[in-house]
Design an enzyme around this catalytic site. Structure first.
Site, PDB file in Angstrom:
ATOM      1  N   TYR A  30      -2.118   8.172  -7.753  1.00  0.00           N
ATOM      2  CA  TYR A  30      -3.284   7.973  -8.626  1.00  0.00           C
ATOM      3  C   TYR A  30      -4.529   7.819  -7.741  1.00  0.00           C
ATOM      4  O   TYR A  30      -5.230   6.813  -7.770  1.00  0.00           O
ATOM      5  CB  TYR A  30      -3.096   6.782  -9.570  1.00  0.00           C
ATOM      6  CG  TYR A  30      -3.885   6.976 -10.833  1.00  0.00           C
ATOM      7  CD1 TYR A  30      -3.469   7.898 -11.788  1.00  0.00           C
ATOM      8  CD2 TYR A  30      -5.076   6.303 -11.050  1.00  0.00           C
ATOM      9  CE1 TYR A  30      -4.217   8.122 -12.932  1.00  0.00           C
ATOM     10  CE2 TYR A  30      -5.829   6.518 -12.192  1.00  0.00           C
ATOM     11  CZ  TYR A  30      -5.385   7.427 -13.134  1.00  0.00           C
ATOM     12  OH  TYR A  30      -6.130   7.651 -14.254  1.00  0.00           O
ATOM     13  N   LEU A  31      -4.718   8.845  -6.932  1.00  0.00           N
ATOM     14  CA  LEU A  31      -5.660   8.764  -5.821  1.00  0.00           C
ATOM     15  C   LEU A  31      -7.116   8.604  -6.281  1.00  0.00           C
ATOM     16  O   LEU A  31      -7.527   9.185  -7.284  1.00  0.00           O
ATOM     17  CB  LEU A  31      -5.533  10.041  -4.971  1.00  0.00           C
ATOM     18  CG  LEU A  31      -4.122  10.305  -4.447  1.00  0.00           C
ATOM     19  CD1 LEU A  31      -4.054  11.660  -3.760  1.00  0.00           C
ATOM     20  CD2 LEU A  31      -3.675   9.199  -3.493  1.00  0.00           C
ATOM     21  N   HIS A  32      -7.849   7.809  -5.532  1.00  0.00           N
ATOM     22  CA  HIS A  32      -9.287   7.643  -5.773  1.00  0.00           C
ATOM     23  C   HIS A  32     -10.013   7.832  -4.446  1.00  0.00           C
ATOM     24  O   HIS A  32      -9.389   8.106  -3.409  1.00  0.00           O
ATOM     25  CB  HIS A  32      -9.578   6.278  -6.408  1.00  0.00           C
ATOM     26  CG  HIS A  32      -8.973   5.120  -5.663  1.00  0.00           C
ATOM     27  ND1 HIS A  32      -9.334   4.793  -4.375  1.00  0.00           N
ATOM     28  CD2 HIS A  32      -8.022   4.221  -6.017  1.00  0.00           C
ATOM     29  CE1 HIS A  32      -8.652   3.753  -3.974  1.00  0.00           C
ATOM     30  NE2 HIS A  32      -7.829   3.390  -4.943  1.00  0.00           N
ATOM     31  N   HIS A  35      -8.649   6.230  -1.257  1.00  0.00           N
ATOM     32  CA  HIS A  35      -7.560   6.971  -0.591  1.00  0.00           C
ATOM     33  C   HIS A  35      -8.139   8.182   0.136  1.00  0.00           C
ATOM     34  O   HIS A  35      -7.739   8.495   1.259  1.00  0.00           O
ATOM     35  CB  HIS A  35      -6.545   7.498  -1.615  1.00  0.00           C
ATOM     36  CG  HIS A  35      -5.837   6.442  -2.396  1.00  0.00           C
ATOM     37  ND1 HIS A  35      -6.005   6.282  -3.751  1.00  0.00           N
ATOM     38  CD2 HIS A  35      -4.939   5.503  -2.014  1.00  0.00           C
ATOM     39  CE1 HIS A  35      -5.237   5.299  -4.182  1.00  0.00           C
ATOM     40  NE2 HIS A  35      -4.590   4.793  -3.146  1.00  0.00           N
ATOM     41  N   GLN A  59       7.777  -3.696  -4.242  1.00  0.00           N
ATOM     42  CA  GLN A  59       6.586  -4.532  -4.028  1.00  0.00           C
ATOM     43  C   GLN A  59       6.004  -5.068  -5.340  1.00  0.00           C
ATOM     44  O   GLN A  59       4.961  -5.708  -5.345  1.00  0.00           O
ATOM     45  CB  GLN A  59       5.543  -3.803  -3.195  1.00  0.00           C
ATOM     46  CG  GLN A  59       4.859  -2.608  -3.834  1.00  0.00           C
ATOM     47  CD  GLN A  59       3.983  -1.878  -2.827  1.00  0.00           C
ATOM     48  OE1 GLN A  59       4.475  -1.157  -1.985  1.00  0.00           O
ATOM     49  NE2 GLN A  59       2.672  -2.066  -2.907  1.00  0.00           N
ATOM     50  N   VAL A 174     -14.023   1.076  -0.089  1.00  0.00           N
ATOM     51  CA  VAL A 174     -14.906   2.018  -0.797  1.00  0.00           C
ATOM     52  C   VAL A 174     -15.137   1.447  -2.199  1.00  0.00           C
ATOM     53  O   VAL A 174     -14.192   0.998  -2.861  1.00  0.00           O
ATOM     54  CB  VAL A 174     -14.259   3.426  -0.884  1.00  0.00           C
ATOM     55  CG1 VAL A 174     -15.172   4.390  -1.636  1.00  0.00           C
ATOM     56  CG2 VAL A 174     -13.970   3.955   0.526  1.00  0.00           C
TER      57      VAL A 174
HETATM   58  O1  PAF Z   1      -1.522  -0.095  -0.307  1.00  0.00           O
HETATM   59  C1  PAF Z   1      -0.682   0.536  -0.990  1.00  0.00           C
HETATM   60  O2  PAF Z   1      -1.017   1.426  -1.790  1.00  0.00           O
HETATM   61  C2  PAF Z   1       0.800   0.201  -0.843  1.00  0.00           C
HETATM   62  O3  PAF Z   1       0.994  -1.147  -0.652  1.00  0.00           O
HETATM   63  C3  PAF Z   1       1.477   1.019   0.269  1.00  0.00           C
HETATM   64  C4  PAF Z   1       0.905   0.690   1.625  1.00  0.00           C
HETATM   65  C5  PAF Z   1       1.332   2.504  -0.023  1.00  0.00           C
HETATM   66  C6  PAF Z   1       2.972   0.691   0.298  1.00  0.00           C
HETATM   67  O4  PAF Z   1       3.606   1.029  -0.884  1.00  0.00           O
END
Ligand code: PAF
Length: 281
Positions: A30-32, A35, A59, A174
């Protein structure tokens, strides 16, 4: 761009680049633009850039947003292609965590501070997946955002403790035009909630100015942020802390070369974090 879903296939592909500099940008998709800034930096500094998109179940706590975490692979693919990424690694959960998976990485102490208080297993999940990605990709440089400052501090600790020969690059936060730090979770916010959420970057900006003007009393800074956040009934404060950047322990007097001012709030159901760093992680 090659899209690879299997660990073995990725390893085979990467054998072709033994003498090349490899950059890795681990993401949950779900890139912004946050990223994309990491990706641009990786492309600038490496011969080959690998981006991983994997929503890592370990996580997320039991009552967290794993099932509804935003996902849009089609859009991510398009953005990664446009950016000039070489390899997208998008494994599924079974590929990363086959049956009987039972090894976890825990960075003690640092993982219990700040976000670790309300998310006790979060950093164990992060470190486990990140170390797996390091082992699979074998990158020279890996890119993380400073919004997740605690994550960056912990991963750097893991690198030192486990003698990982990898350069950890932490890139600046950002923000959207209104000041809100970019996060895939921002999409959960209603208009009213977003207005409330803006109190957090605004408060941090105000106290940053105070510190620059010589106010080093951590309690005064903390109180000021709490006061600003309490202006909205939509905000529930998780924590507001001023800590040493290396130990993540609370400080009384702010060291301008080595401090992290960090906050986590809930706006409605959405948990948001923000910070500013004095010094370098
Ligand atoms: O920062 C994140 O998006 C996540 O914690 C990562 C580093 C991709 C690990 O799943």
């Amino acid at each position: 761009m090659k899209t690879i879903k299997k660990i073995d296939s990725l390893r085979k592909e990467l054998y072709l680049y033994v003498k090349k500099r490899i950059g890795l940008v681990p993401t949950m998709g779900y890139l912004h633009n946050g990223h994309l800034s990491l990706i641009d930096q990786s492309i600038k500094e490496n011969d080959i850039s690998v981006v991983s998109v994997f929503v890592n179940p370990y996580q997320f706590g039991p009552n967290e947003d794993f099932n509804v975490y935003p996902r849009d692979m089609e859009r991510d693919l398009k953005l990664l292609e446009e950016r000039g990424v070489d390899i997208l690694f998008s494994p599924d959960s079974k590929e990363m965590y086959p049956e009987n998976f039972s090894t976890f990485v825990e960075v003690e102490k640092l993982s219990k501070a700040l976000c670790g208080k309300s998310r006790p297993t979060h950093f164990r999940g992060v470190c486990t997946v990140v170390l797996k990605l390091f082992n699979i990709v074998n990158p020279n440089n890996v890119y993380f955002g400073a919004k997740d400052a605690q994550q960056a501090v912990i991963i750097k600790r893991m690198k030192e403790d486990l003698n990982l020969d990898i350069n950890i690059r932490v890139m600046p936060i950002v923000r959207d035009e209104d000041g809100l730090a970019l996060s895939s979770r921002n999409r959960y916010l209603s208009k009213r909630e977003r207005e409330a959420a803006l109190l957090m970057p605004e408060a941090l900006k105000k106290v940053n100015i105070l510190i620059n003007n010589g106010v080093f009393d951590a309690n005064e800074i903390r109180k000021k942020i709490v006061g600003e956040l309490k202006k909205s009934k939509y905000i529930k404060i998780d924590y507001v802390e001023v800590v040493n950047l290396k130990t993540l322990k609370s400080v009384e007097i702010i060291d301008k070369e080595n401090a992290l001012v960090a906050a986590a709030i809930k706006v409605g159901e959405t948990r948001l974090i923000d910070n500013f760093i004095l010094g370098e992680i």
